[in-house]
Scaffold this motif. Structure first.
Motif, PDB file in Angstrom:
ATOM      1  N   SER A   1       1.272  -1.470   0.452  1.00 19.19           N
ATOM      2  CA  SER A   1      -0.018  -0.329  -0.237  1.00 19.19           C
ATOM      3  C   SER A   1       1.035   1.326  -0.200  1.00 19.19           C
ATOM      4  N   GLN A   2       1.990   1.182   0.757  1.00 16.12           N
ATOM      5  CA  GLN A   2       3.112   2.530   0.637  1.00 16.12           C
ATOM      6  C   GLN A   2       3.716   2.594  -0.331  1.00 16.12           C
ATOM      7  N   VAL A   3       4.130   1.393  -0.903  1.00 15.67           N
ATOM      8  CA  VAL A   3       4.662   1.526  -2.595  1.00 15.67           C
ATOM      9  C   VAL A   3       3.824   2.157  -3.272  1.00 15.67           C
ATOM     10  N   ILE A   4       2.915   1.903  -3.201  1.00 14.63           N
ATOM     11  CA  ILE A   4       1.898   2.330  -4.249  1.00 14.63           C
ATOM     12  C   ILE A   4       0.387   3.844  -4.507  1.00 14.63           C
ATOM     13  N   ASN A   5       1.236   3.867  -3.104  1.00 17.66           N
ATOM     14  CA  ASN A   5       1.148   5.427  -2.772  1.00 17.66           C
ATOM     15  C   ASN A   5       1.526   6.219  -3.302  1.00 17.66           C
ATOM     16  N   ASP A   6       2.961   6.226  -2.396  1.00 18.40           N
ATOM     17  CA  ASP A   6       4.248   6.903  -2.875  1.00 18.40           C
ATOM     18  C   ASP A   6       4.914   6.534  -3.735  1.00 18.40           C
ATOM     19  N   PHE A   7       5.243   5.756  -4.603  1.00 23.81           N
ATOM     20  CA  PHE A   7       5.414   5.490  -5.388  1.00 23.81           C
ATOM     21  C   PHE A   7       4.763   5.553  -6.917  1.00 23.81           C
ATOM     22  N   TYR A   8       4.471   4.420  -6.605  1.00 21.38           N
ATOM     23  CA  TYR A   8       3.181   4.407  -8.773  1.00 21.38           C
ATOM     24  C   TYR A   8       2.269   5.656  -8.498  1.00 21.38           C
ATOM     25  N   LEU A   9       1.675   6.275  -7.556  1.00 18.82           N
ATOM     26  CA  LEU A   9       1.221   7.229  -7.482  1.00 18.82           C
ATOM     27  C   LEU A   9       1.468   8.631  -7.621  1.00 18.82           C
ATOM     28  N   HIS A  10       2.004   8.215  -8.449  1.00 13.61           N
ATOM     29  CA  HIS A  10       3.161  10.410  -8.673  1.00 13.61           C
ATOM     30  C   HIS A  10       2.732  10.248 -10.077  1.00 13.61           C
ATOM     31  N   LYS A  11       3.557  11.674 -10.258  1.00 16.93           N
ATOM     32  CA  LYS A  11       2.952  12.538 -11.199  1.00 16.93           C
ATOM     33  C   LYS A  11       4.010  11.934 -12.091  1.00 16.93           C
ATOM     34  N   GLN A  12       5.351  11.279 -11.551  1.00 17.86           N
ATOM     35  CA  GLN A  12       6.358  11.162 -12.445  1.00 17.86           C
ATOM     36  C   GLN A  12       6.093   9.656 -13.276  1.00 17.86           C
ATOM     37  N   ARG A  13       5.032   9.049 -12.499  1.00 20.01           N
ATOM     38  CA  ARG A  13       4.209   8.014 -13.484  1.00 20.01           C
ATOM     39  C   ARG A  13       5.387   7.003 -13.654  1.00 20.01           C
ATOM     40  N   PRO A  14       5.617   6.131 -12.563  1.00 21.17           N
ATOM     41  CA  PRO A  14       6.460   4.959 -13.239  1.00 21.17           C
ATOM     42  C   PRO A  14       5.327   3.836 -14.112  1.00 21.17           C
ATOM     43  N   THR A  15       6.232   3.180 -14.185  1.00 23.23           N
ATOM     44  CA  THR A  15       6.217   1.826 -15.045  1.00 23.23           C
ATOM     45  C   THR A  15       4.906   0.708 -13.295  1.00 23.23           C
ATOM     46  N   ILE A  16       4.098  -0.331 -13.841  1.00 21.97           N
ATOM     47  CA  ILE A  16       3.701  -0.858 -12.985  1.00 21.97           C
ATOM     48  C   ILE A  16       5.920  -2.042 -12.558  1.00 21.97           C
ATOM     49  N   GLU A  17       6.584  -2.552 -13.542  1.00 18.02           N
ATOM     50  CA  GLU A  17       7.769  -3.147 -13.374  1.00 18.02           C
ATOM     51  C   GLU A  17       8.515  -2.752 -12.381  1.00 18.02           C
ATOM     52  N   GLN A  18       8.710  -1.236 -13.065  1.00 21.48           N
ATOM     53  CA  GLN A  18       9.631  -0.119 -11.946  1.00 21.48           C
ATOM     54  C   GLN A  18       8.832   0.052 -10.036  1.00 21.48           C
TER      55      GLN A  18
END
Length: 650
Positions: free
Chosen positions: A171-188
């Motif tokens: 949950s933390q990584v999804i909220n802080d990393f994935y749901l970010h304006k930098q738009r990292p990929t699912i693999e990242q």
């Protein structure tokens, strides 16, 4: 061993319910079995909105008119494994089934009969034409995603679960990393979860699990939180008086709760006991009411389950029970259910049940009230009518003014439900709707049968087994089975159907937990899912002197015992005595206290409450001598059970 085989034979003859999630797809040219004469018929023509069709006997070639409720599917190559409970399906195999469903979803219409369309779709998803045909056939066999679960390995007891640390990490990584304006990929994002897990020295969740959690994020949320707010607004902001993709009957239904603006009276003394709660479901395309649930209890998962079940099932028996003249020919599976973000709608059981029945569950975006406008407006319409009844509370203090709602109250819960049914069927459905320009029943008929300018979608799909619908939506729980039965909320349940699984262990030699379902309105029995026989058995209270009661009433009993008894252990006899004392007290004070009268009415309502579905069970006939032998086998199990300790109510 002989005893085990003997018990198994007894159990198979006991009252039980085998799950059947098939659908009756009413389509011209399809062949059906007539329930009354057992002959096979071809569906020739839809006749009208009164659920009548023209059918032709395959042998005599004679045609006749029949009700759609007299038709059932012809069973060919029936898969037994699809009868298992949803909770026993391994998560990995369920995820694979969902991916297959997404692959065939664009073809679940007339395109599935177009070889060129299938070939093109197969190329798009990267599988062979033959594989796609096979998936379509598996899905259509029961009209559900359940048909797409791998036959040999998918239906496994238990399901993968993340522990607390893993869940918080994802949950933390999804909220802080994935749901970010930098738009990292699912693999990242997966690699980031693995990196942090390694740093914290905890086992990383599998790639499949992480990917699944990411894919569960709605497109609307993903766009907004990844810096694409304008794109989200353009795609997901509805236009006034419209709803995306609500283009035919049951394409989208909305469900919501409301306290009714009415004080009702009890059945016995005709004195005020408070306001009931209404859960309402409405078809967006036609504005027809598809189902409802009326209760004195607060809205809950049970309210949603009962409303969905009633929405799917035919309404003839409901109208007969309330002696309401009229027609309510709305039934069938919705494509999508649109709800708000309340906890009762967020239940994991509810989400999986909807998926299994091919229903998409969509939540209203937070802070966007216009997404729920249709159901809220129809609730407002209903309440305006209620304001004309004696005992109304109106919608606000200004409207109420000096009106004494309690003094003017006149209707019991049953009487109000009859009024509600009459209003739905004979007024609301037939009155011209301001947005449609025609009545809801006319719009429904247009969507189903069509006219010169519109192509109708045909009759909605009906469930093969009505009881399965209710069981799939009831709350579930897992418990171990001990020699004295199974314990839930401090109450012990027992039946011979449990004997084969007493003290059963898993591969790690740990106590094995089994699946149970329970209707909170009547906790006098559980539904036990037998993993070997793949069907449900009713399991009553071990102490047969205990009366039926709702979970609401039982919690009051526990509170009563706690206040009036200082003993450490609670006996079933104490529960029985406390319940009796409480009910006598309620009867004595019913004319003096509104709260007590409401409690008494709840008791009556739960006691008389019948399933909205006709339970299909197999009755035991001429088995008394055999059952006496079975009882003898179990006498030893209960003989030493003199006292029992109850834990806290969950």
């Amino acid at each position: 061993m002989d005893n085990e085989l003997f018990e198994k034979g007894i159990i198979e003859q006991r009252e039980h319910n085998r799950l059947q999630r098939g659908r009756i797809i009413l389509k011209k040219g399809n062949i059906y079995l007539h329930r009354d004469d057992g002959n096979q018929y071809e569906l020739i023509e839809y006749l009208d909105e009164n659920a009548q069709v023209m059918i032709r006997n395959l042998h005599t070639r004679k045609s006749k008119i029949a009700s759609i409720y007299q038709l059932e599917n012809i069973k060919i190559n029936e898969r037994e494994d699809i009868s298992v409970d949803l909770s026993t399906i391994d998560e990995d195999y369920w995820e694979k089934a969902l991916k297959k469903y997404e692959a065939i979803k664009p073809l679940l219409n007339a395109e599935q009969y177009n070889p060129n369309a299938i070939k093109k779709r197969a190329q798009t998803v990267g599988v062979s034409d033959r594989t796609l045909y096979r998936w379509l056939q598996a899905y259509n066999s029961i009209g559900s995603i359940a048909g797409l679960v791998d036959q040999k390995r998918g239906w496994q007891a238990g399901s993968s679960r993340l522990n607390k640390e893993q869940d918080e990490l994802v949950s933390q990584v999804i909220n802080d990393f994935y749901l970010h304006k930098q738009r990292p990929t699912i693999e990242q994002t997966i690699r980031e979860v693995q990196r942090i897990a390694s740093t914290k020295k905890i086992n990383s969740p599998s790639k499949r699990t992480i990917r699944k959690r990411i894919l569960q994020i709605s497109e609307n949320e993903r766009l907004r939180k990844r810096g694409q707010k304008e794109k989200a607004n353009n795609k997901f902001t509805p236009k006034p008086n419209s709803f995306p993709n609500a283009d035919y009957p049951l394409s989208v239904i909305q469900i919501d709760h409301t306290p009714v603006d009415l004080i009702i009276v009890d059945n016995k003394y005709r004195k005020p006991i408070g306001r009931p709660h209404l859960t309402l479901a409405m078809d967006i395309y036609s504005r027809m009411i598809t189902g409802y649930y009326l209760s004195l209890d607060e809205p809950s998962v049970t309210s949603v389950a009962m409303c969905i079940a009633r929405s799917i099932l035919p309404k003839e028996k409901l109208l007969l029970d309330h002696n309401v003249k009229g027609e309510w020919n709305v039934f069938g599976y919705p494509n999508k259910i649109h709800v708000d973000n309340g906890a009762d709608f967020r239940s994991l059981d509810l989400a999986k049940s909807c998926e299994a029945h091919g229903i998409a569950l969509e939540f209203r975006p937070v802070g966007r009230p216009e997404f729920g406008g249709h159901i809220e407006r129809v609730i407002g319409t209903f309440m305006k009518e209620v304001h004309n009844l004696g005992g109304t509370t109106f919608s606000n203090i200004k409207e109420k003014d000096n009106y004494d709602s309690e003094a003017e109250s006149i209707m019991t819960l049953d009487e109000f439900e009859t009024w509600l049914l009459n209003f739905i069927v004979n007024i609301y459905h037939k009155r011209t709707h301001s947005s449609l320009g025609i009545s809801p029943v006319q719009q429904w008929s247009l969507g189903v049968f069509g006219d010169e300018d519109h192509i109708g979608c045909g009759y909605p799909q009906m469930p093969v087994d009505e009881q399965t619908v209710l069981l799939d939506f009831l709350p579930s729980m897992r418990r171990t089975i001990q020699p004295n039965g199974v314990t839930i909320d401090g109450l012990r349940y027992y039946d011979v159907a449990l004997n084969m699984y007493i003290n059963d262990t898993d591969e790690d030699n740990k106590s094995k937990k089994f699946l149970f379902r329970r209707d909170p309105r009547n906790i006098g029995r559980l539904w036990f899912y037998d993993p070997k026989l793949k069907c449900y058995f009713p399991i009553p209270f071990a102490d047969q002197t205990l009366p039926d009661m709702s979970i609401w009433e039982y919690k009051q009993v526990r509170s009563y015992i706690k206040k009036n008894n200082s003993e450490k252990y609670v006996h079933t006899q104490q529960i029985n005595e406390a319940l009796t004392a409480m009910r006598e007290h309620v009867n004595e004070s019913a004319q003096r206290t509104k709260k007590a009268r409401r409690q008494a009415q709840r008791q009556k309502t739960h006691k008389k409450s019948k399933s909205i579905i006709n339970t299909k069970v197999q009755n035991i006939k001429d088995q008394e001598p055999v059952m006496k032998q079975a009882k003898t086998l179990n006498d030893g199990l209960l003989s030493n059970d003199a006292e029992f300790s109850f834990g806290d109510v969950e």
